[in-house]
Design a protein around this motif. Structure first.
Motif, PDB file in Angstrom:
ATOM      1  N   LYS A  22       5.299   0.817   5.791  1.00 12.08           N
ATOM      2  CA  LYS A  22       5.149  -0.553   6.339  1.00 12.08           C
ATOM      3  C   LYS A  22       4.641  -1.606   5.405  1.00 12.08           C
ATOM      4  O   LYS A  22       3.486  -1.838   5.707  1.00 12.08           O
ATOM      5  N   ILE A  23       5.507  -2.211   4.821  1.00 11.21           N
ATOM      6  CA  ILE A  23       4.760  -3.236   3.656  1.00 11.21           C
ATOM      7  C   ILE A  23       4.283  -4.476   4.439  1.00 11.21           C
ATOM      8  O   ILE A  23       5.290  -5.188   5.217  1.00 11.21           O
ATOM      9  N   VAL A  24       3.074  -5.135   4.436  1.00 10.73           N
ATOM     10  CA  VAL A  24       2.810  -6.195   4.996  1.00 10.73           C
ATOM     11  C   VAL A  24       2.567  -7.280   4.234  1.00 10.73           C
ATOM     12  O   VAL A  24       2.648  -8.654   4.583  1.00 10.73           O
ATOM     13  N   TYR A  25       2.573  -7.140   2.689  1.00  6.93           N
ATOM     14  CA  TYR A  25       2.358  -8.322   1.460  1.00  6.93           C
ATOM     15  C   TYR A  25       3.029  -7.592   0.526  1.00  6.93           C
ATOM     16  O   TYR A  25       2.588  -6.502  -0.055  1.00  6.93           O
ATOM     17  N   GLU A  26       3.845  -8.518  -0.475  1.00  4.79           N
ATOM     18  CA  GLU A  26       4.244  -8.079  -1.705  1.00  4.79           C
ATOM     19  C   GLU A  26       4.240  -9.289  -2.650  1.00  4.79           C
ATOM     20  O   GLU A  26       4.818 -10.317  -2.177  1.00  4.79           O
ATOM     21  N   ASP A  27       3.786  -9.258  -3.810  1.00  4.58           N
ATOM     22  CA  ASP A  27       4.201 -10.074  -4.880  1.00  4.58           C
ATOM     23  C   ASP A  27       4.352  -9.304  -6.072  1.00  4.58           C
ATOM     24  O   ASP A  27       4.572  -8.060  -5.975  1.00  4.58           O
ATOM     25  N   ASN A  28       4.357  -9.835  -7.333  1.00  8.37           N
ATOM     26  CA  ASN A  28       4.805  -9.188  -8.534  1.00  8.37           C
ATOM     27  C   ASN A  28       3.852  -8.486  -8.909  1.00  8.37           C
ATOM     28  O   ASN A  28       4.091  -7.407  -9.776  1.00  8.37           O
ATOM     29  N   ARG A  29       2.603  -8.458  -8.556  1.00  8.05           N
ATOM     30  CA  ARG A  29       1.406  -7.648  -9.011  1.00  8.05           C
ATOM     31  C   ARG A  29       0.687  -6.737  -7.781  1.00  8.05           C
ATOM     32  O   ARG A  29      -0.197  -5.947  -8.339  1.00  8.05           O
ATOM     33  N   ILE A  30       0.929  -7.317  -6.656  1.00  4.42           N
ATOM     34  CA  ILE A  30       0.290  -6.499  -5.650  1.00  4.42           C
ATOM     35  C   ILE A  30       1.142  -6.040  -4.423  1.00  4.42           C
ATOM     36  O   ILE A  30       2.225  -6.685  -4.062  1.00  4.42           O
ATOM     37  N   LEU A  31       0.781  -5.023  -3.862  1.00  6.28           N
ATOM     38  CA  LEU A  31       1.467  -4.523  -2.578  1.00  6.28           C
ATOM     39  C   LEU A  31       0.455  -4.268  -1.387  1.00  6.28           C
ATOM     40  O   LEU A  31      -0.407  -3.413  -2.019  1.00  6.28           O
TER      41      LEU A  31
ATOM     42  N   HIS B 180      -5.299  -1.181   9.600  1.00  9.00           N
ATOM     43  CA  HIS B 180      -5.726  -0.271   8.459  1.00  9.00           C
ATOM     44  C   HIS B 180      -4.777  -0.436   7.455  1.00  9.00           C
ATOM     45  O   HIS B 180      -3.688   0.110   7.677  1.00  9.00           O
ATOM     46  N   THR B 181      -4.981  -1.215   6.553  1.00  7.91           N
ATOM     47  CA  THR B 181      -4.150  -1.629   5.354  1.00  7.91           C
ATOM     48  C   THR B 181      -4.427  -1.263   4.069  1.00  7.91           C
ATOM     49  O   THR B 181      -5.771  -1.590   3.982  1.00  7.91           O
ATOM     50  N   LEU B 182      -3.787  -0.634   3.322  1.00 12.71           N
ATOM     51  CA  LEU B 182      -3.940  -0.371   1.992  1.00 12.71           C
ATOM     52  C   LEU B 182      -3.590  -1.626   0.901  1.00 12.71           C
ATOM     53  O   LEU B 182      -2.217  -1.979   1.215  1.00 12.71           O
ATOM     54  N   ILE B 183      -4.205  -2.063  -0.136  1.00 18.65           N
ATOM     55  CA  ILE B 183      -3.889  -3.222  -0.824  1.00 18.65           C
ATOM     56  C   ILE B 183      -4.083  -2.407  -2.353  1.00 18.65           C
ATOM     57  O   ILE B 183      -5.323  -2.170  -2.582  1.00 18.65           O
ATOM     58  N   ILE B 184      -3.069  -2.643  -3.074  1.00 24.77           N
ATOM     59  CA  ILE B 184      -3.017  -1.855  -4.421  1.00 24.77           C
ATOM     60  C   ILE B 184      -2.372  -2.886  -5.338  1.00 24.77           C
ATOM     61  O   ILE B 184      -1.542  -3.514  -5.378  1.00 24.77           O
ATOM     62  N   PRO B 185      -2.688  -2.582  -6.697  1.00 23.00           N
ATOM     63  CA  PRO B 185      -2.083  -3.390  -7.867  1.00 23.00           C
ATOM     64  C   PRO B 185      -0.824  -2.428  -8.039  1.00 23.00           C
ATOM     65  O   PRO B 185      -0.692  -1.273  -7.962  1.00 23.00           O
ATOM     66  N   LYS B 186       0.178  -3.220  -8.394  1.00 24.92           N
ATOM     67  CA  LYS B 186       1.447  -2.467  -8.711  1.00 24.92           C
ATOM     68  C   LYS B 186       1.400  -1.765 -10.181  1.00 24.92           C
ATOM     69  O   LYS B 186       2.033  -0.616 -10.300  1.00 24.92           O
ATOM     70  N   ASP B 187       0.309  -2.184 -11.100  1.00 18.42           N
ATOM     71  CA  ASP B 187      -0.133  -1.328 -12.079  1.00 18.42           C
ATOM     72  C   ASP B 187      -0.524  -0.259 -11.779  1.00 18.42           C
ATOM     73  O   ASP B 187      -1.512  -0.096 -10.798  1.00 18.42           O
ATOM     74  N   HIS B 188      -0.455   1.161 -12.360  1.00 25.48           N
ATOM     75  CA  HIS B 188      -1.123   2.305 -11.852  1.00 25.48           C
ATOM     76  C   HIS B 188      -2.314   2.481 -12.805  1.00 25.48           C
ATOM     77  O   HIS B 188      -2.438   2.611 -13.982  1.00 25.48           O
ATOM     78  N   PHE B 189      -3.542   2.450 -11.999  1.00 24.41           N
ATOM     79  CA  PHE B 189      -4.783   2.740 -12.540  1.00 24.41           C
ATOM     80  C   PHE B 189      -5.214   3.782 -11.484  1.00 24.41           C
ATOM     81  O   PHE B 189      -5.498   3.540 -10.144  1.00 24.41           O
TER      82      PHE B 189
END
Ligand code: 5GP
Ligand code: ZN
Length: 119
Positions: free
Chosen positions: A22-31, A43-52
């Motif tokens: 259930k995506i609540v926000y997306e841009d080219n770098r963040i989901l 309870h939302t998870l916020i992640i970089p699109k690059d894998h670290f």
């Protein structure tokens, strides 16, 4: 042959839309997407699109993504109506923190009174 992160990482699969979320926000770098086992009304998870894998794996020259994620967390909290009532942002790192998914993610939690200290 070394496998790419997307093959092993559930959050990379969500980024690639190979797994539902259930995506609540997306841009080219963040989901940002809602946690599958919510621990609070928000309870939302916020992640970089690059894998670290974790905070320990973010190179100094990529550190600006951390500020971007925090500012986005603030905006999502406001959008979800908990900006003023309050929220907690959690970043678990490595074994003792209980980190379970090794693609860095910030938890945004709110909508109820939080306890301190955390367990
Ligand atoms: P950690 O303990 O690594 O900080 O948190 C991992 C979080 O990811 C947990 O809150 C867990 O519920 C969530 N999670 C694990 N797998 C999935 C999934 O496939 N989809 C979503 N939306 N959340 C997940
Ligand atoms: Zn990943």
């Amino acid at each position: 042959m070394k496998r790419s992160p997307i093959e092993d990482c559930i959050f990379c699969k969500i980024i690639a839309k190979k797994m539902p979320a259930k995506i609540v926000y997306e841009d080219n770098r963040i989901l940002a997407f809602d946690d599958i086992r919510p621990q609070a009304p928000t309870h939302t998870l916020i992640i970089p699109k690059d894998h670290f894998a974790s905070l320990n794996d973010i190179p100094e020259d990529k550190a600006d993504i951390l500020v971007d994620i925090l500012m986005k967390a603030r905006r999502i909290a406001a959008d979800k109506g908990i900006g003023q009532s309050g929220y907690r942002i959690v970043l678990n790192t490595a074994r003792d923190s209980g980190q379970d998914v090794f693609h860095i993610h910030f938890h945004l939690l709110g909508g109820r009174r939080m306890a301190w200290p955390p367990g």
